[in-house]
Enzyme design. Structure first.
Site, PDB file in Angstrom:
ATOM      1  N   GLY A   1       0.823  -1.199   0.000  1.00  0.00           N
ATOM      2  CA  GLY A   1       0.000   0.000   0.000  1.00  0.00           C
ATOM      3  C   GLY A   1       0.857   1.250   0.000  1.00  0.00           C
TER       4      GLY A   1
ATOM      5  N   GLY B   1      -0.343   4.392   0.086  1.00  0.00           N
ATOM      6  CA  GLY B   1      -1.162   5.536   0.501  1.00  0.00           C
ATOM      7  C   GLY B   1      -0.332   6.381   1.465  1.00  0.00           C
ATOM      8  N   PHE B   2      -1.015   7.131   2.317  1.00  0.00           N
ATOM      9  CA  PHE B   2      -0.298   8.029   3.233  1.00  0.00           C
ATOM     10  C   PHE B   2       0.620   7.261   4.177  1.00  0.00           C
ATOM     11  CE2 PHE B   2      -3.883  10.598   1.897  1.00  0.00           C
ATOM     12  CZ  PHE B   2      -3.259  11.807   1.624  1.00  0.00           C
TER      13      PHE B   2
ATOM     14  N   VAL C   1      -2.021  -7.541  -3.844  1.00  0.00           N
ATOM     15  CA  VAL C   1      -1.708  -8.657  -2.943  1.00  0.00           C
ATOM     16  C   VAL C   1      -3.010  -9.389  -2.628  1.00  0.00           C
ATOM     17  CG1 VAL C   1      -0.897  -9.251  -0.614  1.00  0.00           C
ATOM     18  CG2 VAL C   1       0.309  -7.520  -1.970  1.00  0.00           C
TER      19      VAL C   1
ATOM     20  N   GLU D   1     -18.009  18.639   2.303  1.00  0.00           N
ATOM     21  CA  GLU D   1     -17.199  19.242   1.238  1.00  0.00           C
ATOM     22  C   GLU D   1     -17.843  19.015  -0.128  1.00  0.00           C
ATOM     23  OE1 GLU D   1     -12.783  19.038   3.315  1.00  0.00           O
ATOM     24  OE2 GLU D   1     -13.257  17.554   1.797  1.00  0.00           O
TER      25      GLU D   1
ATOM     26  N   ASP E   1      -5.564   3.437   7.773  1.00  0.00           N
ATOM     27  CA  ASP E   1      -6.997   3.110   7.863  1.00  0.00           C
ATOM     28  C   ASP E   1      -7.242   1.636   8.174  1.00  0.00           C
ATOM     29  OD1 ASP E   1      -7.623   5.695   7.299  1.00  0.00           O
ATOM     30  OD2 ASP E   1      -8.587   5.322   5.364  1.00  0.00           O
TER      31      ASP E   1
END
Ligand SMILES: Cc1cc2nc3c(=O)[nH]c(=O)nc-3n(C[C@H](O)[C@H](O)[C@H](O)COP(=O)(O)OP(=O)(O)OC[C@H]3O[C@@H](n4cnc5c(N)ncnc54)[C@H](O)[C@@H]3O)c2cc1C
Length: 416
Positions: free
Chosen positions: A13, A15-16, A81, A172, A302
């Site tokens: 991953g 991501g962040f 994966v 938003e 997450d």
């Protein structure tokens, strides 16, 4: 030491969390393999801008091979994966296997429809580039279709946009969509009566952005109302068939558009790992971010379940993911040196959500702001956080243009 003898860290991953861990290990004597099903890092907080035709995907995503071009101890491998063998220490992807000494599981989350198949089948989610572009195409098509629709009821159904979930993403999206209609579509479709269009925000509880202080929740409601977003509290959705939204109290809203932002759960693979999971399928790990039975495995972002000092689960936010990626990398380094593992403590940097032009809410250093000041902080911070100088510059120019000329540039309907 021969590079091949160095400990092998596999990060799943980019991501962040995964990106932070990979960067932090830059100068550590390890070999890193970073695996992601996409070849880019996505800045998810600005996905709603793609959905409302404000930005193009390439402005909020950045190729991973470019990010790590100069990091000599890292190899990127694109692939999904599908399983992990914790006992033998390897991961499977694309029909091949990769062995690891340390594993960082940073697979993030996916949309949670809470078993509501009608919403999953007929509504839109906002979680990746594809879903954001789908929303953009659909919104623009609704205006095209409405502009040639003679039946007034059908036209209103096409121009009623329902956003579900009063968290930051829902707020938003609803605010930005209302502005797209009032600033841009009004000019673009002069034959349409803009009063036929509605943006409705459904929230199942009695408050918007629940984790924010009361004064900011009220300010959010006020700012949204000013932008003509109709907020419906205690509105629990039970079904959506593509034409009609049905609420628990029997009320119905006719709409061809439902954008679901009301739930996130850990990415699918976490349910197949045979490890302990908590709420929303997030993997339970130790305070040090390690899996209890497999200390060489770190779970972050997450996908991980951790509680704050009050026993509440940490939110699924980029700030949590970044800090956990950092601590996982430091703990891997400590493990290699034979040092004790350090526990993770979340340092809350504050809260920030935008509602649209000149309108945002923020809680920073214990102070609450709303309106223009909060919006200016939001703009500066988001431009700063986007990866790549070119992207920053282009986004800045784009936003400045939209701000001064009341325009949204990316109004293209592309084929799916
Ligand atoms: C629309 C939206 C708005 C948001 N707004 C904000 C905000 O304003 N502020 C904020 O702090 N947070 C916000 N968030 C939340 C934030 O984006 C997440 O908390 C953050 O992305 C989590 O980081 P992560 O690294 O755990 O996971 P992600 O960033 O989701 O990264 C996970 C990565 O894992 C990859 N992956 C998943 N499964 C596999 C697999 N099996 N094999 C290979 N690769 C895999 C994915 O492709 C992805 O690149 C928002 C999220 C969304 C969707």
């Amino acid at each position: 030491m021969n590079a091949k003898q160095l400990p092998h860290v596999v990060i799943i991953g980019a991501g962040f969390a995964g990106l932070t861990a990979a960067k932090k290990l830059r100068n550590v004597p390890v070999r890193i393999t970073l695996v992601d099903k996409n070849n880019y890092h996505l800045f998810q907080p600005l996905l709603y801008q793609v959905a409302i035709a404000g930005l193009v995907p390439s402005q909020i995503a950045y190729p991973l091979r470019t990010i790590f071009r100069k990091q000599q101890n890292l190899t990127f491998q694109m692939g999904e994966v599908t399983s992990i063998d914790f006992a033998s220490r390897f991961v499977k992807l694309n029909g091949s296997v990769i062995a690891y000494d340390y594993l960082v599981l940073a697979v993030g989350g996916e949309t949670n429809f809470f078993g509501m198949d009608s919403v999953k089948d007929n509504g839109f989610q906002l979680k990746d580039i594809e879903s954001a572009v789908n929303i953009r195409n659909h919104l623009l098509k609704m205006f095209e279709n409405a502009s040639r629709e003679a039946d007034a009821e059908k036209r209103k159904t096409m121009l009623t946009f329902v956003v579900v979930g009063g968290g930051p993403t829902g707020v938003e999206t609803a605010g930005a969509l209302a502005e797209l209609i009032s600033h841009v579509m009004r000019k673009e479709y002069p034959t349409l009566d803009i009063r036929d269009s509605r943006v409705i925000l459904l929230e199942a509880t009695d408050a918007l952005i629940a984790s924010y202080p009361d004064e900011l929740r009220k300010a959010t409601h006020r700012l949204l109302s000013r932008k003509n977003v109709e907020v419906m509290f205690n509105a629990k959705l039970v079904e959506y068939n593509g034409q009609r939204v049905t609420l628990a109290d029997g009320e119905e809203i006719r709409s061809n558009t439902l954008i679901w932002t009301a739930g996130v759960k850990a990415a699918g693979i976490t349910s197949q790992l045979g490890v302990q999971v908590a709420g929303s399928g997030r993997v339970r790990s130790e305070a040090t971010l390690q899996l209890a039975e497999h200390p060489e495995v770190y779970v972050v972002g997450d996908a991980a379940y951790h509680e704050d000092g009050n026993g509440q689960p940490l939110p699924m936010l980029s700030t949590v993911a970044i800090q956990q990626g950092d601590v996982a990398a430091k703990n891997i380094q400590r493990s290699i040196k034979g040092l004790n593992q350090k526990p993770f403590h979340y340092k809350d940097p504050g809260l920030l959500a935008t509602i649209g032009r000149n309108a945002a809410v923020a809680r920073i250093w214990g102070l609450s702001f709303s309106g223009f000041v909060a919006w200016a902080i939001w703009v500066v911070l988001h431009i700063y956080r986007i990866i790549g100088f070119r992207n920053r510059l282009v986004v800045m120019i784009n936003w400045a243009w939209d701000y001064f000329f009341y325009d949204n540039q990316v109004r293209l309907i592309t084929r799916e």
